[in-house]
Design a protein around this motif. Structure first.
Motif, PDB file in Angstrom:
ATOM      1  N   THR A  18       0.847  -1.195   0.000  1.00  0.00           N
ATOM      2  CA  THR A  18       0.000   0.000   0.000  1.00  0.00           C
ATOM      3  C   THR A  18       0.881   1.243   0.000  1.00  0.00           C
ATOM      4  O   THR A  18       1.811   1.353   0.799  1.00  0.00           O
ATOM      5  CB  THR A  18      -0.930   0.011   1.226  1.00  0.00           C
ATOM      6  N   ILE A  19       0.602   2.147  -0.902  1.00  0.00           N
ATOM      7  CA  ILE A  19       1.386   3.374  -1.026  1.00  0.00           C
ATOM      8  C   ILE A  19       0.516   4.569  -0.652  1.00  0.00           C
ATOM      9  O   ILE A  19      -0.561   4.756  -1.210  1.00  0.00           O
ATOM     10  CB  ILE A  19       1.891   3.549  -2.484  1.00  0.00           C
ATOM     11  N   THR A  20       0.992   5.364   0.327  1.00  0.00           N
ATOM     12  CA  THR A  20       0.327   6.627   0.650  1.00  0.00           C
ATOM     13  C   THR A  20       0.961   7.697  -0.219  1.00  0.00           C
ATOM     14  O   THR A  20       2.145   7.995  -0.089  1.00  0.00           O
ATOM     15  CB  THR A  20       0.517   6.979   2.134  1.00  0.00           C
ATOM     16  N   HIS A  21       0.199   8.256  -1.131  1.00  0.00           N
ATOM     17  CA  HIS A  21       0.755   9.252  -2.044  1.00  0.00           C
ATOM     18  C   HIS A  21       0.861  10.613  -1.360  1.00  0.00           C
ATOM     19  O   HIS A  21       0.012  10.976  -0.554  1.00  0.00           O
ATOM     20  CB  HIS A  21      -0.094   9.350  -3.308  1.00  0.00           C
ATOM     21  N   ALA A  22       1.890  11.323  -1.740  1.00  0.00           N
ATOM     22  CA  ALA A  22       2.198  12.579  -1.062  1.00  0.00           C
ATOM     23  C   ALA A  22       1.271  13.715  -1.466  1.00  0.00           C
ATOM     24  O   ALA A  22       0.637  13.674  -2.518  1.00  0.00           O
ATOM     25  CB  ALA A  22       3.635  12.984  -1.347  1.00  0.00           C
ATOM     26  N   VAL A  23       1.233  14.700  -0.583  1.00  0.00           N
ATOM     27  CA  VAL A  23       0.656  16.022  -0.764  1.00  0.00           C
ATOM     28  C   VAL A  23      -0.862  16.019  -0.949  1.00  0.00           C
ATOM     29  O   VAL A  23      -1.401  16.071  -2.072  1.00  0.00           O
ATOM     30  CB  VAL A  23       1.315  16.783  -1.936  1.00  0.00           C
ATOM     31  N   PRO A  24      -1.552  16.003   0.180  1.00  0.00           N
ATOM     32  CA  PRO A  24      -3.007  16.190   0.117  1.00  0.00           C
ATOM     33  C   PRO A  24      -3.330  17.533  -0.521  1.00  0.00           C
ATOM     34  O   PRO A  24      -2.497  18.438  -0.542  1.00  0.00           O
ATOM     35  CB  PRO A  24      -3.438  16.150   1.585  1.00  0.00           C
ATOM     36  N   ARG A  25      -4.529  17.635  -1.059  1.00  0.00           N
ATOM     37  CA  ARG A  25      -4.886  18.835  -1.810  1.00  0.00           C
ATOM     38  C   ARG A  25      -6.278  19.343  -1.440  1.00  0.00           C
ATOM     39  O   ARG A  25      -7.252  18.589  -1.538  1.00  0.00           O
ATOM     40  CB  ARG A  25      -4.866  18.509  -3.313  1.00  0.00           C
ATOM     41  N   LYS A  74      -1.870  12.566  -7.911  1.00  0.00           N
ATOM     42  CA  LYS A  74      -1.130  12.145  -6.710  1.00  0.00           C
ATOM     43  C   LYS A  74      -0.365  10.856  -6.923  1.00  0.00           C
ATOM     44  O   LYS A  74       0.674  10.627  -6.305  1.00  0.00           O
ATOM     45  CB  LYS A  74      -2.118  11.950  -5.546  1.00  0.00           C
ATOM     46  N   THR A  75      -0.903   9.974  -7.785  1.00  0.00           N
ATOM     47  CA  THR A  75      -0.278   8.659  -7.963  1.00  0.00           C
ATOM     48  C   THR A  75       0.946   8.711  -8.879  1.00  0.00           C
ATOM     49  O   THR A  75       1.754   7.797  -8.884  1.00  0.00           O
ATOM     50  CB  THR A  75      -1.273   7.637  -8.563  1.00  0.00           C
ATOM     51  N   ASP A 102     -13.057  20.909   0.387  1.00  0.00           N
ATOM     52  CA  ASP A 102     -12.664  19.541   0.756  1.00  0.00           C
ATOM     53  C   ASP A 102     -11.209  19.273   0.390  1.00  0.00           C
ATOM     54  O   ASP A 102     -10.674  19.829  -0.567  1.00  0.00           O
ATOM     55  CB  ASP A 102     -13.552  18.516   0.041  1.00  0.00           C
ATOM     56  N   THR A 103     -10.586  18.389   1.164  1.00  0.00           N
ATOM     57  CA  THR A 103      -9.182  18.027   0.959  1.00  0.00           C
ATOM     58  C   THR A 103      -9.082  16.560   0.576  1.00  0.00           C
ATOM     59  O   THR A 103      -9.641  15.708   1.270  1.00  0.00           O
ATOM     60  CB  THR A 103      -8.369  18.298   2.242  1.00  0.00           C
ATOM     61  N   LEU A 104      -8.388  16.279  -0.515  1.00  0.00           N
ATOM     62  CA  LEU A 104      -8.262  14.904  -1.010  1.00  0.00           C
ATOM     63  C   LEU A 104      -6.881  14.317  -0.742  1.00  0.00           C
ATOM     64  O   LEU A 104      -5.866  14.991  -0.925  1.00  0.00           O
ATOM     65  CB  LEU A 104      -8.536  14.855  -2.513  1.00  0.00           C
ATOM     66  N   THR A 105      -6.863  13.058  -0.331  1.00  0.00           N
ATOM     67  CA  THR A 105      -5.629  12.297  -0.165  1.00  0.00           C
ATOM     68  C   THR A 105      -5.789  10.987  -0.930  1.00  0.00           C
ATOM     69  O   THR A 105      -6.897  10.452  -0.999  1.00  0.00           O
ATOM     70  CB  THR A 105      -5.378  11.975   1.321  1.00  0.00           C
ATOM     71  N   THR A 106      -4.709  10.483  -1.497  1.00  0.00           N
ATOM     72  CA  THR A 106      -4.803   9.268  -2.309  1.00  0.00           C
ATOM     73  C   THR A 106      -3.873   8.182  -1.773  1.00  0.00           C
ATOM     74  O   THR A 106      -2.733   8.462  -1.386  1.00  0.00           O
ATOM     75  CB  THR A 106      -4.412   9.568  -3.773  1.00  0.00           C
ATOM     76  N   THR A 107      -4.376   6.955  -1.770  1.00  0.00           N
ATOM     77  CA  THR A 107      -3.536   5.785  -1.499  1.00  0.00           C
ATOM     78  C   THR A 107      -3.734   4.788  -2.640  1.00  0.00           C
ATOM     79  O   THR A 107      -4.757   4.822  -3.323  1.00  0.00           O
ATOM     80  CB  THR A 107      -3.922   5.083  -0.178  1.00  0.00           C
ATOM     81  N   SER A 108      -2.746   3.931  -2.847  1.00  0.00           N
ATOM     82  CA  SER A 108      -2.878   2.890  -3.873  1.00  0.00           C
ATOM     83  C   SER A 108      -2.434   1.555  -3.303  1.00  0.00           C
ATOM     84  O   SER A 108      -1.503   1.493  -2.489  1.00  0.00           O
ATOM     85  CB  SER A 108      -1.999   3.217  -5.095  1.00  0.00           C
ATOM     86  N   GLU A 109      -3.093   0.496  -3.761  1.00  0.00           N
ATOM     87  CA  GLU A 109      -2.686  -0.859  -3.397  1.00  0.00           C
ATOM     88  C   GLU A 109      -2.271  -1.593  -4.670  1.00  0.00           C
ATOM     89  O   GLU A 109      -2.979  -1.519  -5.686  1.00  0.00           O
ATOM     90  CB  GLU A 109      -3.854  -1.600  -2.729  1.00  0.00           C
ATOM     91  N   VAL A 110      -1.147  -2.288  -4.604  1.00  0.00           N
ATOM     92  CA  VAL A 110      -0.689  -3.062  -5.753  1.00  0.00           C
ATOM     93  C   VAL A 110      -1.504  -4.358  -5.796  1.00  0.00           C
ATOM     94  O   VAL A 110      -1.455  -5.147  -4.850  1.00  0.00           O
ATOM     95  CB  VAL A 110       0.819  -3.364  -5.656  1.00  0.00           C
ATOM     96  N   ILE A 111      -2.249  -4.567  -6.889  1.00  0.00           N
ATOM     97  CA  ILE A 111      -3.128  -5.747  -6.961  1.00  0.00           C
ATOM     98  C   ILE A 111      -2.744  -6.689  -8.104  1.00  0.00           C
ATOM     99  O   ILE A 111      -3.355  -7.743  -8.257  1.00  0.00           O
ATOM    100  CB  ILE A 111      -4.613  -5.348  -7.094  1.00  0.00           C
ATOM    101  N   GLY A 112      -1.769  -6.317  -8.910  1.00  0.00           N
ATOM    102  CA  GLY A 112      -1.361  -7.217  -9.984  1.00  0.00           C
ATOM    103  C   GLY A 112       0.050  -6.911 -10.449  1.00  0.00           C
ATOM    104  O   GLY A 112       0.504  -5.766 -10.396  1.00  0.00           O
ATOM    105  N   LEU A 113       0.773  -7.961 -10.880  1.00  0.00           N
ATOM    106  CA  LEU A 113       2.143  -7.813 -11.395  1.00  0.00           C
ATOM    107  C   LEU A 113       2.353  -8.875 -12.465  1.00  0.00           C
ATOM    108  O   LEU A 113       1.988 -10.035 -12.275  1.00  0.00           O
ATOM    109  CB  LEU A 113       3.177  -8.034 -10.278  1.00  0.00           C
TER     110      LEU A 113
END
Lengths: 344, 344, 344
Positions: A18-25, A74-75, A102-113
């Motif tokens: 899981t990646i927490t992407h930087a800089v909420p907006r 963000k990603t 409103d302030t947005l934050t993004t995270t990503s999960e790696v689900i395939g390789l």
């Protein structure tokens, strides 16, 4: 010692990571105005607080694609800095509405390789989620990209290819609480056509064209804090052109689609998307749509329409998509499959 | 009879003279969004109300350089309309934070005068102060410019050269009340590097480049109500180019410095600055930084880092600044010396 | 079957017909900031909430021409999509002030029709009215355009040519409630000239020039949701140029007129207007004004000045308007006759 990063390579991803992407907006009415200045958008529910209220919302939300671009942007530093190609989107769900402040934050999960057979790159699937300041999900989508390997001799990971839905099931759509099209004002919205007037298989030529300037797409792409250097640095290519962010073409085509689809008010799901060919400044973008499906929703007067939106440098009246070889025609820029809400 | 003004000439300035610059300006979230659209900025404390709150602020302030440009723009009609060159900056102190809705007014005091030996022009030093609607100082800085004389035969004033500090003393920095980096979120800020990780003398290549378009720098310069005609009127030069406002290069370079200095969150002082060479549309701007000094502050978890920020049209990995003759290399656009706040 | 519309043709209009134009628009501080970024405007009452308060307003309203463009933009799909030429304006009255957060809707009434002798087109006069969310009139003006016939053989309507006032009577001007220039701050406004300082017949050269870029006028025109394709689509003309929206030139010229008319604070009426020649990217726009009339108003310290504002690609010091043949000189872009408010 070096403080800058070269970005992640294929071998840096792990399934389940899981990646927490930087800089909420924080998005405001400033971003709303910029969006209108960059794209010829006129969908009434986003243009007018009063129209939004007449549909049961508390005021006009930010355009759904503005939310998409912010979450996507963000990603970029973590997912696509070393990407060779942006391959596709699936299972995109707008699960909440974003309002000014409103302030947005993004995270990503790696689900395939999946390593490519040449051993030089591989495909990474991530599920990215944008949340507001209360931790509520606003947007969730899967994207897959081809990423370079740092070391071509490094052993590849076990192949995991996620099973993705061909399209979002209408039952899974998240409609805004209180949304009600019972008193929908077609005159103010701009066209008389309701869901019943559209036929599955019907194609619509959106007629108008917009010629893109370098300044415009760079201002747009920066607005979403997307840092991919190919969009900004004229020295990256021999011809001095800058590759236009695919999302810029998405928003242009969606805005152009007002002419014929003025009542396709809100995008609630992105089923699939492909950036068929690159777009450059000087190109004149036009658009056509095809009705893929339609359905009712539980909300009063609100239906959903599934549309294929095609951006093209060619004649939209020709409705060209793919050649006999099954490949996108060279003039096609974007092939986007989405669900929007429309009065029944 | 004429209603327009030709601006002030060298002999119009007197030591101690105070100029109230015209047209106060209310800054809003509109200007915040425009700033993000014009510059690839991502510093978290300005990007997100929530991140700003986690650092003890009430919400995200406007970017410090947006405040600088607004205050600077006000001085142009009175100070630099007949300027031959913008020679330098010193003792720049951000003494308060500006939030959406605040209104800025600028005054300047003439603190130095020195006629050039050719009798055709002279140097004017002004201390300019930006205040908000409550009369509170927000920014204070010294700038000196070379200004033409109206009449080359007019007697020059007594020479007064102000003593200026080489750099702002860290003890004089004004930190925002309540600023606290104890719970600073490095993941959301974008990089793990804290003050302790930077060494004095360390140089950082910020890698990315931005190619500038005429429309962008004109929109930026107008946004700050800077009226200097060389920025807007293509007929002012034989080659039809417009000279880009030096502050545009400042903001571009500062935004690019995110890559390697993501935690240099707020500019609190400008120690010195030189626009080394002119910049034009078509130039690709890159940047590098050098760590000049660092110190703690009285605020929990908050340190200060003194940086040299160099904007260049050349290769930032070469860290080129000046030639053997002590003059700036032709590819160098900006040499800026400032203090920023960073988690210790 | 087709969902898009080809727009109205001459034979589609009827005397007395009322058209509700689509897509209401909420204007915010975002649009205010964009306006400042697009035009070099500095009129204090629009630039500063504090200055506006010192004149008896609750805060800074949106620029009057921003309101004009928004109301005008709404009429384009219904009035000028098949227009051959935009012929003129009359009886323009700003009857209320628009503030950030207000939503505008436009309706038009057909008040005149006259078929051209060639039978291929005709002139349509409409009175357009912009109202805010409370249904209060904000702007009312007459425009006439030449519109193509769908069928050259169709019978023309009975000719009705409306009687239009040569200029708005000063007694009919709508001043903002509470407007008071008794404590007007000339230093902050930028110039010392009051109404008494201007003579009827006086001409003012506004000196400065702005060279226009394609990206700028397209962003401006989209901002007002004006959809006329000639402004955006480079394939519409053989030379690949896009025709610049006439209102863009209006706002440029008005902003340039600050230099010499800084105290002409608010436009309260548009008496007449002609887009004398087309404007294209690359043109450098300059402006001059002529004082046509002046009068007191009932408000303390507030006078009204009637001005002719001319935008030109030529030398504004020449004050060129028309040739010996009575036609506009080829360098003249705009001839606008308006009333503004000024301290007496």
């Amino acid at each position: 010692m070096t403080k800058t990063t070269a970005g992640r390579f294929f071998e840096d991803y792990r399934i389940g990571q899981t990646i927490t992407h930087a800089v909420p907006r924080t998005l405001t009415n400033g971003e709303r105005a910029m969006y209108t200045s960059l794209y010829p958008t006129r969908f009434a529910i986003y243009s007018s607080d009063e129209f939004a209220r007449s549909c049961g919302l508390m005021r006009a939300p930010l355009e759904d694609l503005a939310v998409f671009h912010t979450v996507f942007g963000k990603t970029v530093p973590d997912v696509s800095l070393n990407a060779v190609a942006n391959l596709g989107y699936a299972e995109g769900l707008f699960t909440g509405r974003v309002f000014a402040g409103d302030t947005l934050t993004t995270t990503s999960e790696v689900i395939g390789l999946k390593e490519n057979s040449n051993g030089k790159s591989g495909i990474v699937w991530v599920r990215s989620t944008g949340r507001n300041q209360h931790g509520r999900e606003m947007l969730d989508y899967v994207r897959w990209v081809m990423v370079r390997k740092r070391d071509p001799n490094a052993a590849g990971p076990e192949t995991v290819v996620p099973k993705l839905k061909e399209a979002v099931n209408p039952a899974d759509l998240h409609l805004p609480q209180g949304l009600d099209f019972s008193d929908y004002n077609f005159a103010l919205a701009g066209e008389p056509h309701r869901l019943a007037d559209y036929q599955i298989g019907e194609k619509i030529n959106h007629v108008d064209g917009i010629t893109i300037e370098e300044a415009e797409h760079m201002m747009a792409t920066r607005l979403w804090q997307n840092t991919a250097k190919v969009h900004f640095d004229a020295t990256q290519r021999e011809d001095g052109k800058r590759l236009i962010y695919g999302g810029h073409v998405m928003s242009l085509a969606r805005a152009l689609s007002f002419n014929g689809l003025a009542n396709a008010q809100m995008i609630v799901a992105i089923n699939a998307g492909a950036h068929a060919n690159p777009c450059f400044a000087g190109d004149t973008v036009r658009a056509w749509s095809e009705v893929l499906d339609k359905t009712e929703t539980g909300h009063p007067g609100v239906g959903a329409i599934r549309l294929r939106l095609v951006a093209t440098k060619g004649d939209p009246a020709a409705f060209t998509l793919k050649g006999a070889d099954g490949k996108y025609a060279p003039e096609v820029l974007l092939d986007l499959d989405y669900w929007a809400l429309m009065p029944v």
